[in-house]
Design an enzyme around this catalytic site. Sequence first.
Site, PDB file in Angstrom:
ATOM      1  N   GLY A 116       0.783  -1.234   0.000  1.00 41.68           N
ATOM      2  CA  GLY A 116       0.000   0.000   0.000  1.00 41.68           C
ATOM      3  C   GLY A 116       0.814   1.284   0.000  1.00 41.68           C
ATOM      4  O   GLY A 116       0.352   2.313  -0.475  1.00 41.68           O
TER       5      GLY A 116
ATOM      6  N   ASP B  32       1.170   3.490   4.285  1.00 41.83           N
ATOM      7  CA  ASP B  32       0.070   4.233   3.695  1.00 41.83           C
ATOM      8  C   ASP B  32      -0.898   4.750   4.750  1.00 41.83           C
ATOM      9  O   ASP B  32      -1.264   5.906   4.767  1.00 41.83           O
ATOM     10  CB  ASP B  32      -0.670   3.377   2.643  1.00 41.83           C
ATOM     11  CG  ASP B  32      -1.057   1.992   3.155  1.00 41.83           C
ATOM     12  OD1 ASP B  32      -0.778   1.671   4.339  1.00 41.83           O
ATOM     13  OD2 ASP B  32      -1.639   1.220   2.374  1.00 41.83           O
TER      14      ASP B  32
ATOM     15  N   ASP C 217      -4.221   2.293  11.058  1.00 42.51           N
ATOM     16  CA  ASP C 217      -5.613   1.933  11.325  1.00 42.51           C
ATOM     17  C   ASP C 217      -5.696   1.379  12.750  1.00 42.51           C
ATOM     18  O   ASP C 217      -5.755   2.147  13.712  1.00 42.51           O
ATOM     19  CB  ASP C 217      -6.046   0.930  10.254  1.00 42.51           C
ATOM     20  CG  ASP C 217      -7.497   0.536  10.327  1.00 42.51           C
ATOM     21  OD1 ASP C 217      -8.300   1.329  10.844  1.00 42.51           O
ATOM     22  OD2 ASP C 217      -7.850  -0.562   9.863  1.00 42.51           O
TER      23      ASP C 217
ATOM     24  N   LYS D  25      -6.377   6.797  10.834  1.00 41.81           N
ATOM     25  CA  LYS D  25      -7.778   6.562  11.215  1.00 41.81           C
ATOM     26  C   LYS D  25      -7.816   6.289  12.718  1.00 41.81           C
ATOM     27  O   LYS D  25      -7.900   5.144  13.141  1.00 41.81           O
ATOM     28  CB  LYS D  25      -8.298   5.317  10.478  1.00 41.81           C
ATOM     29  CG  LYS D  25      -8.904   5.581   9.135  1.00 41.81           C
ATOM     30  CD  LYS D  25      -9.799   4.445   8.672  1.00 41.81           C
ATOM     31  CE  LYS D  25      -9.053   3.294   8.104  1.00 41.81           C
ATOM     32  NZ  LYS D  25      -9.888   2.357   7.302  1.00 41.81           N
TER      33      LYS D  25
ATOM     34  N   PHE E 114     -13.256   3.123   4.517  1.00 43.82           N
ATOM     35  CA  PHE E 114     -12.270   2.316   3.803  1.00 43.82           C
ATOM     36  C   PHE E 114     -11.842   3.075   2.556  1.00 43.82           C
ATOM     37  O   PHE E 114     -12.647   3.373   1.686  1.00 43.82           O
ATOM     38  CB  PHE E 114     -12.846   0.947   3.430  1.00 43.82           C
ATOM     39  CG  PHE E 114     -11.783   0.005   2.932  1.00 43.82           C
ATOM     40  CD1 PHE E 114     -10.958  -0.654   3.833  1.00 43.82           C
ATOM     41  CD2 PHE E 114     -11.587  -0.188   1.575  1.00 43.82           C
ATOM     42  CE1 PHE E 114      -9.962  -1.510   3.388  1.00 43.82           C
ATOM     43  CE2 PHE E 114     -10.581  -1.035   1.124  1.00 43.82           C
ATOM     44  CZ  PHE E 114      -9.769  -1.698   2.029  1.00 43.82           C
ATOM     45  N   VAL E 115     -10.558   3.404   2.495  1.00 38.16           N
ATOM     46  CA  VAL E 115     -10.064   4.229   1.392  1.00 38.16           C
ATOM     47  C   VAL E 115      -9.281   3.396   0.383  1.00 38.16           C
ATOM     48  O   VAL E 115      -8.660   2.387   0.740  1.00 38.16           O
ATOM     49  CB  VAL E 115      -9.195   5.404   1.896  1.00 38.16           C
ATOM     50  CG1 VAL E 115     -10.045   6.463   2.560  1.00 38.16           C
ATOM     51  CG2 VAL E 115      -8.125   4.931   2.863  1.00 38.16           C
TER      52      VAL E 115
HETATM   53  P1  5GP Z   1      -3.294  -1.556  10.932  1.00 40.22           P
HETATM   54  O1  5GP Z   1      -2.293  -2.658  11.156  1.00 40.22           O
HETATM   55  O2  5GP Z   1      -2.905  -0.227  11.494  1.00 40.22           O
HETATM   56  O3  5GP Z   1      -4.688  -1.977  11.325  1.00 40.22           O
HETATM   57  O4  5GP Z   1      -3.466  -1.408   9.387  1.00 40.22           O
HETATM   58  C1  5GP Z   1      -2.517  -0.949   8.628  1.00 40.22           C
HETATM   59  C2  5GP Z   1      -2.652  -1.564   7.254  1.00 40.22           C
HETATM   60  O5  5GP Z   1      -3.975  -1.946   6.923  1.00 40.22           O
HETATM   61  C3  5GP Z   1      -2.256  -0.491   6.274  1.00 40.22           C
HETATM   62  O6  5GP Z   1      -0.900  -0.583   5.984  1.00 40.22           O
HETATM   63  C4  5GP Z   1      -3.124  -0.818   5.081  1.00 40.22           C
HETATM   64  O7  5GP Z   1      -2.422  -1.692   4.247  1.00 40.22           O
HETATM   65  C5  5GP Z   1      -4.327  -1.514   5.620  1.00 40.22           C
HETATM   66  N1  5GP Z   1      -5.495  -0.594   5.713  1.00 40.22           N
HETATM   67  C6  5GP Z   1      -5.999  -0.029   6.825  1.00 40.22           C
HETATM   68  N2  5GP Z   1      -7.055   0.764   6.547  1.00 40.22           N
HETATM   69  C7  5GP Z   1      -7.204   0.695   5.208  1.00 40.22           C
HETATM   70  C8  5GP Z   1      -8.118   1.322   4.293  1.00 40.22           C
HETATM   71  O8  5GP Z   1      -9.011   2.109   4.629  1.00 40.22           O
HETATM   72  N3  5GP Z   1      -7.962   1.009   2.979  1.00 40.22           N
HETATM   73  C9  5GP Z   1      -6.990   0.142   2.534  1.00 40.22           C
HETATM   74  N4  5GP Z   1      -6.942  -0.098   1.230  1.00 40.22           N
HETATM   75  N5  5GP Z   1      -6.112  -0.443   3.364  1.00 40.22           N
HETATM   76  C10 5GP Z   1      -6.219  -0.175   4.691  1.00 40.22           C
HETATM   77 MG    MG Z   2      -0.208  -1.465   4.428  1.00 40.85          MG
END
Ligand code: 5GP
Ligand code: MG
Length: 175
Positions: A43, A98, A101, A129, A151-152
């Site tokens: 991403g 990217d 979350d 987020k 969700f982007v």
């Molecule tokens: P985390 O581990 O913080 O939950 O998520 C991080 C990863 O989840 C990011 O690097 C990304 O790849 C994916 N991710 C989280 N939210 C989104 C979203 O809204 N859209 C997309 N396409 N990927 C997301």
């Molecule tokens: Mg990622």
Amino acid sequence: MRPRVLIPADRIASRVRGLGATIARDLAGGRDAPLLVLALLDGGFCFVADLARALPLPDVEIAFLRTSSYRGGTRSTGVVEREPVPSVAGRCVLIVDDILDTGRTLAAVRGDVLRAGAAAVRACVLLDKPARRIDADGRADYVGFTIPDVFVIGYGLDHAGSFRHLPDLCVLDEG
Ligand code: 5GP
Ligand code: MG
């Protein structure tokens, strides 16, 4: 599902330039080895390509690390699969992703980088987020945009492998 623009490409570009200037100012100088940018894939590929070229530093190394927690869905599975970190002992490492979350990805990679002996670790994400944060160790020192719990896609971010090519950051609307 139709993409609706959330953040247009020109706003992304100007914010990325600003982040590059700030990061370069904060992390310039005082070290034997250049800053090591650790780009999380897939991403982060658009963001790191632009951010790296917005860093007005004489020397920067870039390494890539594949991470995954989604397996094609729109909700994190909770398990962060990732490659081993490259050699970072004694280095100042800037992790670039990217989007932040739940925080699990950054927490996991930051832990790996610290265990591998990095002298300093910073993190930069294009999007944050905060509504969905679970792991407090998943924090970023530099954030491009804070967004709501949507969700982007676009600018490198996918839905089941599609839409990474869109120049704008978009939200997927049903229908
Ligand atoms: P985390 O581990 O913080 O939950 O998520 C991080 C990863 O989840 C990011 O690097 C990304 O790849 C994916 N991710 C989280 N939210 C989104 C979203 O809204 N859209 C997309 N396409 N990927 C997301
Ligand atoms: Mg990622």
